[in-house]
Design a protein around this motif. Structure first.
Motif, PDB file in Angstrom:
ATOM      1  N   MET A 269       0.843  -1.186   0.000  1.00 41.54           N
ATOM      2  CA  MET A 269       0.000   0.000   0.000  1.00 41.54           C
ATOM      3  C   MET A 269       0.886   1.246   0.000  1.00 41.54           C
ATOM      4  O   MET A 269       1.800   1.376   0.794  1.00 41.54           O
ATOM      5  N   VAL A 270       0.598   2.138  -0.867  1.00 43.26           N
ATOM      6  CA  VAL A 270       1.369   3.370  -0.985  1.00 43.26           C
ATOM      7  C   VAL A 270       0.538   4.522  -0.407  1.00 43.26           C
ATOM      8  O   VAL A 270      -0.572   4.768  -0.852  1.00 43.26           O
ATOM      9  N   GLU A 271       1.126   5.192   0.599  1.00 41.54           N
ATOM     10  CA  GLU A 271       0.425   6.317   1.207  1.00 41.54           C
ATOM     11  C   GLU A 271       0.759   7.601   0.454  1.00 41.54           C
ATOM     12  O   GLU A 271       1.860   7.750  -0.070  1.00 41.54           O
ATOM     13  N   THR A 272      -0.185   8.511   0.455  1.00 47.22           N
ATOM     14  CA  THR A 272       0.071   9.820  -0.136  1.00 47.22           C
ATOM     15  C   THR A 272       0.898  10.637   0.845  1.00 47.22           C
ATOM     16  O   THR A 272       1.014  10.287   2.028  1.00 47.22           O
ATOM     17  N   LYS A 273       1.462  11.743   0.363  1.00 46.62           N
ATOM     18  CA  LYS A 273       2.228  12.620   1.251  1.00 46.62           C
ATOM     19  C   LYS A 273       1.368  13.109   2.414  1.00 46.62           C
ATOM     20  O   LYS A 273       1.814  13.166   3.550  1.00 46.62           O
ATOM     21  N   LYS A 274       0.120  13.441   2.106  1.00 49.26           N
ATOM     22  CA  LYS A 274      -0.784  13.931   3.147  1.00 49.26           C
ATOM     23  C   LYS A 274      -1.016  12.862   4.209  1.00 49.26           C
ATOM     24  O   LYS A 274      -1.006  13.150   5.407  1.00 49.26           O
ATOM     25  N   GLN A 275      -1.198  11.615   3.796  1.00 48.63           N
ATOM     26  CA  GLN A 275      -1.400  10.530   4.744  1.00 48.63           C
ATOM     27  C   GLN A 275      -0.164  10.336   5.619  1.00 48.63           C
ATOM     28  O   GLN A 275      -0.278  10.098   6.820  1.00 48.63           O
ATOM     29  N   LEU A 276       1.013  10.447   5.024  1.00 50.50           N
ATOM     30  CA  LEU A 276       2.248  10.302   5.790  1.00 50.50           C
ATOM     31  C   LEU A 276       2.393  11.412   6.826  1.00 50.50           C
ATOM     32  O   LEU A 276       2.804  11.161   7.961  1.00 50.50           O
ATOM     33  N   VAL A 277       2.043  12.638   6.449  1.00 54.08           N
ATOM     34  CA  VAL A 277       2.108  13.756   7.389  1.00 54.08           C
ATOM     35  C   VAL A 277       1.134  13.516   8.544  1.00 54.08           C
ATOM     36  O   VAL A 277       1.489  13.693   9.709  1.00 54.08           O
ATOM     37  N   VAL A 278      -0.069  13.083   8.233  1.00 57.60           N
ATOM     38  CA  VAL A 278      -1.064  12.816   9.278  1.00 57.60           C
ATOM     39  C   VAL A 278      -0.583  11.696  10.208  1.00 57.60           C
ATOM     40  O   VAL A 278      -0.709  11.795  11.434  1.00 57.60           O
ATOM     41  N   MET A 279       0.001  10.656   9.649  1.00 56.93           N
ATOM     42  CA  MET A 279       0.529   9.564  10.467  1.00 56.93           C
ATOM     43  C   MET A 279       1.644  10.075  11.391  1.00 56.93           C
ATOM     44  O   MET A 279       1.706   9.716  12.569  1.00 56.93           O
ATOM     45  N   TYR A 280       2.515  10.932  10.859  1.00 55.63           N
ATOM     46  CA  TYR A 280       3.588  11.499  11.677  1.00 55.63           C
ATOM     47  C   TYR A 280       3.005  12.360  12.792  1.00 55.63           C
ATOM     48  O   TYR A 280       3.404  12.240  13.956  1.00 55.63           O
ATOM     49  N   LEU A 281       2.070  13.228  12.456  1.00 54.98           N
ATOM     50  CA  LEU A 281       1.473  14.104  13.468  1.00 54.98           C
ATOM     51  C   LEU A 281       0.816  13.297  14.577  1.00 54.98           C
ATOM     52  O   LEU A 281       0.920  13.645  15.749  1.00 54.98           O
ATOM     53  N   ASN A 282       0.160  12.212  14.212  1.00 54.41           N
ATOM     54  CA  ASN A 282      -0.494  11.368  15.208  1.00 54.41           C
ATOM     55  C   ASN A 282       0.491  10.668  16.128  1.00 54.41           C
ATOM     56  O   ASN A 282       0.121  10.210  17.206  1.00 54.41           O
ATOM     57  N   SER A 283       1.757  10.585  15.702  1.00 54.27           N
ATOM     58  CA  SER A 283       2.758   9.920  16.528  1.00 54.27           C
ATOM     59  C   SER A 283       3.472  10.870  17.494  1.00 54.27           C
ATOM     60  O   SER A 283       4.244  10.431  18.333  1.00 54.27           O
ATOM     61  N   THR A 284       3.206  12.177  17.372  1.00 55.72           N
ATOM     62  CA  THR A 284       3.876  13.135  18.251  1.00 55.72           C
ATOM     63  C   THR A 284       3.120  13.296  19.565  1.00 55.72           C
ATOM     64  O   THR A 284       1.964  12.906  19.691  1.00 55.72           O
ATOM     65  N   ARG A 285       3.818  13.889  20.542  1.00 55.55           N
ATOM     66  CA  ARG A 285       3.175  14.159  21.839  1.00 55.55           C
ATOM     67  C   ARG A 285       2.006  15.112  21.655  1.00 55.55           C
ATOM     68  O   ARG A 285       1.995  15.943  20.758  1.00 55.55           O
ATOM     69  N   ARG A 286       1.039  14.986  22.536  1.00 58.31           N
ATOM     70  CA  ARG A 286      -0.197  15.786  22.444  1.00 58.31           C
ATOM     71  C   ARG A 286       0.095  17.284  22.421  1.00 58.31           C
ATOM     72  O   ARG A 286      -0.494  18.027  21.642  1.00 58.31           O
ATOM     73  N   SER A 287       1.025  17.740  23.266  1.00 58.18           N
ATOM     74  CA  SER A 287       1.321  19.174  23.327  1.00 58.18           C
ATOM     75  C   SER A 287       1.911  19.676  22.009  1.00 58.18           C
ATOM     76  O   SER A 287       1.668  20.809  21.606  1.00 58.18           O
ATOM     77  N   ILE A 288       2.667  18.827  21.320  1.00 64.25           N
ATOM     78  CA  ILE A 288       3.229  19.201  20.027  1.00 64.25           C
ATOM     79  C   ILE A 288       2.153  19.120  18.946  1.00 64.25           C
ATOM     80  O   ILE A 288       2.078  19.985  18.078  1.00 64.25           O
ATOM     81  N   GLN A 289       1.292  18.118  19.028  1.00 61.43           N
ATOM     82  CA  GLN A 289       0.190  17.988  18.067  1.00 61.43           C
ATOM     83  C   GLN A 289      -0.684  19.232  18.051  1.00 61.43           C
ATOM     84  O   GLN A 289      -1.093  19.702  16.997  1.00 61.43           O
ATOM     85  N   GLU A 290      -0.955  19.767  19.249  1.00 62.12           N
ATOM     86  CA  GLU A 290      -1.826  20.937  19.355  1.00 62.12           C
ATOM     87  C   GLU A 290      -1.276  22.128  18.580  1.00 62.12           C
ATOM     88  O   GLU A 290      -2.028  22.888  17.988  1.00 62.12           O
ATOM     89  N   VAL A 291       0.043  22.280  18.572  1.00 68.00           N
ATOM     90  CA  VAL A 291       0.656  23.392  17.843  1.00 68.00           C
ATOM     91  C   VAL A 291       0.762  23.064  16.355  1.00 68.00           C
ATOM     92  O   VAL A 291       0.469  23.894  15.497  1.00 68.00           O
ATOM     93  N   LEU A 292       1.173  21.839  16.040  1.00 67.49           N
ATOM     94  CA  LEU A 292       1.346  21.448  14.645  1.00 67.49           C
ATOM     95  C   LEU A 292       0.035  21.466  13.861  1.00 67.49           C
ATOM     96  O   LEU A 292       0.037  21.744  12.668  1.00 67.49           O
ATOM     97  N   CYS A 293      -1.059  21.194  14.521  1.00 66.48           N
ATOM     98  CA  CYS A 293      -2.355  21.184  13.827  1.00 66.48           C
ATOM     99  C   CYS A 293      -2.744  22.568  13.320  1.00 66.48           C
ATOM    100  O   CYS A 293      -3.571  22.688  12.430  1.00 66.48           O
ATOM    101  N   LEU A 294      -2.121  23.597  13.866  1.00 73.41           N
ATOM    102  CA  LEU A 294      -2.401  24.960  13.429  1.00 73.41           C
ATOM    103  C   LEU A 294      -1.536  25.375  12.240  1.00 73.41           C
ATOM    104  O   LEU A 294      -1.694  26.461  11.708  1.00 73.41           O
ATOM    105  N   GLN A 295      -0.615  24.503  11.829  1.00 70.71           N
ATOM    106  CA  GLN A 295       0.330  24.802  10.757  1.00 70.71           C
ATOM    107  C   GLN A 295      -0.131  24.177   9.439  1.00 70.71           C
ATOM    108  O   GLN A 295      -0.857  23.200   9.440  1.00 70.71           O
ATOM    109  N   SER A 296       0.357  24.715   8.353  1.00 73.56           N
ATOM    110  CA  SER A 296       0.177  24.088   7.038  1.00 73.56           C
ATOM    111  C   SER A 296       1.439  23.288   6.760  1.00 73.56           C
ATOM    112  O   SER A 296       2.490  23.866   6.484  1.00 73.56           O
TER     113      SER A 296
END
Length: 75
Positions: free
Chosen positions: A1-28
């Motif tokens: 299965m080949v993930e798109t770039k967007k899927q890979l970014v979402v997977m990475y974001l989901n693996s970060t600590r909650r406090s970092i996720q909260e800030v990263l979700c506000l970024q493009s």
């Protein structure tokens, strides 16, 4: 299965600590590399903030945190 770039970014974001996720979700973020670099910056910022709070210095929003070396002189 080949993930798109967007899927890979979402997977990475989901693996970060909650406090970092909260800030990263506000970024493009379009690549995992950019998300990773931004996460490192956020982590350093949060670590600096934790050090300042540990020595009892009040952080005022908008002021630069450039003299962290001076904290060891605070008694």
């Amino acid at each position: 299965m080949v993930e798109t770039k967007k899927q890979l970014v979402v997977m990475y974001l989901n693996s970060t600590r909650r406090s970092i996720q909260e800030v990263l979700c506000l970024q493009s973020l379009w690549t995992v590399s950019k998300a990773y670099k931004r996460a490192l910056t956020i982590e350093k910022s949060q670590a600096a903030r934790n050090i300042i709070e540990a020595v009892g210095v009040t952080i005022t929003r908008g002021l630069p945190l450039h003299n962290l070396g001076q904290l060891s002189k605070i008694k």
